[in-house]
Design a protein around this motif. Sequence first.
Motif, PDB file in Angstrom:
ATOM      1  N   UNK A   1       1.181  -1.438  -0.158  1.00  0.00           N
ATOM      2  CA  UNK A   1      -0.229  -0.296  -0.177  1.00  0.00           C
ATOM      3  C   UNK A   1       0.630   1.553   0.051  1.00  0.00           C
ATOM      4  N   UNK A   2       2.077   1.406   0.156  1.00  0.00           N
ATOM      5  CA  UNK A   2       3.373   1.881   0.456  1.00  0.00           C
ATOM      6  C   UNK A   2       3.248   2.947  -1.166  1.00  0.00           C
ATOM      7  N   UNK A   3       3.776   1.487  -1.364  1.00  0.00           N
ATOM      8  CA  UNK A   3       4.184   1.565  -2.905  1.00  0.00           C
ATOM      9  C   UNK A   3       2.793   1.886  -3.955  1.00  0.00           C
ATOM     10  N   UNK A   4       1.818   1.640  -3.581  1.00  0.00           N
ATOM     11  CA  UNK A   4       0.710   2.085  -4.550  1.00  0.00           C
ATOM     12  C   UNK A   4       0.041   3.430  -4.193  1.00  0.00           C
TER      13      UNK A   4
ATOM     14  N   UNK B   1      11.144   3.453  -2.637  1.00  0.00           N
ATOM     15  CA  UNK B   1      11.895   2.398  -2.344  1.00  0.00           C
ATOM     16  C   UNK B   1      11.372   1.462  -1.188  1.00  0.00           C
ATOM     17  N   UNK B   2      11.037   0.183  -2.150  1.00  0.00           N
ATOM     18  CA  UNK B   2      10.876  -0.948  -1.133  1.00  0.00           C
ATOM     19  C   UNK B   2      11.842  -1.616  -0.054  1.00  0.00           C
TER      20      UNK B   2
ATOM     21  N   UNK C   1      10.336 -10.270   0.380  1.00  0.00           N
ATOM     22  CA  UNK C   1      10.522  -9.403  -1.249  1.00  0.00           C
ATOM     23  C   UNK C   1       9.848  -9.405  -1.691  1.00  0.00           C
ATOM     24  N   UNK C   2       9.383 -10.568  -2.426  1.00  0.00           N
ATOM     25  CA  UNK C   2       8.786 -11.471  -3.816  1.00  0.00           C
ATOM     26  C   UNK C   2       7.500 -10.133  -4.355  1.00  0.00           C
TER      27      UNK C   2
ATOM     28  N   UNK D   1       5.700  -5.226  -7.465  1.00  0.00           N
ATOM     29  CA  UNK D   1       4.341  -4.297  -7.493  1.00  0.00           C
ATOM     30  C   UNK D   1       5.499  -3.220  -8.421  1.00  0.00           C
ATOM     31  N   UNK D   2       6.170  -3.603  -8.616  1.00  0.00           N
ATOM     32  CA  UNK D   2       8.241  -3.142  -9.700  1.00  0.00           C
ATOM     33  C   UNK D   2       8.493  -1.382  -8.799  1.00  0.00           C
TER      34      UNK D   2
END
Length: 213
Positions: free
Chosen positions: A163-166, A176-177, A185-186, A191-192
Amino acid sequence: MGYRLVIFDFDGTLADSADWMRGIFNDVARRYGFRSVSAEELEALRGQDTRAIVAHLGVPAWKMPFIAAHMRKLVTRDAHRIPLFPGVEALLEQLQARGIALAVVSSNSEQNVRLVLGPVASARIRHYACGAGIFGKRVKFRKVLKAAGVRPSEALSVGDEVRDIEAAAAEGIATAAVTWGYATEALLRSRAPTLVLTHFDELSQAVAPFPGA
């Protein structure tokens, strides 16, 4: 990569709250009538996004604000039991020294974030946008960008969940994940994100001040 602003998630990114969460999870589940889980199930849920987790636990949407408010009260009570990840304070100091503005966007409360960070580290954070709903971070990112006076292309969001990435990507913010938090990690790589980080040193090495900052 140059950035004028780095926006951090808090739980699972700066604060190592996973053990604390495991300790209180089933008590909260019983209180609010959703599914209790074993330690093995909790670990397996790290490979699911937030919507899938909510569905698995059987949490009605109307209960989420009440659960979130209760969790914030528990964090306030137990802040002394929730450590920062090693390297957080040094990283914040390094980024601030480079002239990069720092922010926190979190579902937790600003009071709790400051309690866990402590007075020195919390003073390094220029912008706080806290108390986000479980799917409400996008509007908080927008608020921080406006307060900091930076364009989305000048900012980097650092978080440990899908949800942070999106939410950040929806606002045009680089992502940055981090692999040391709640999601696997997978799942994060699926979510690229712009970057995948396995250690705080990698963030320090990857982030340079924006030209002219």
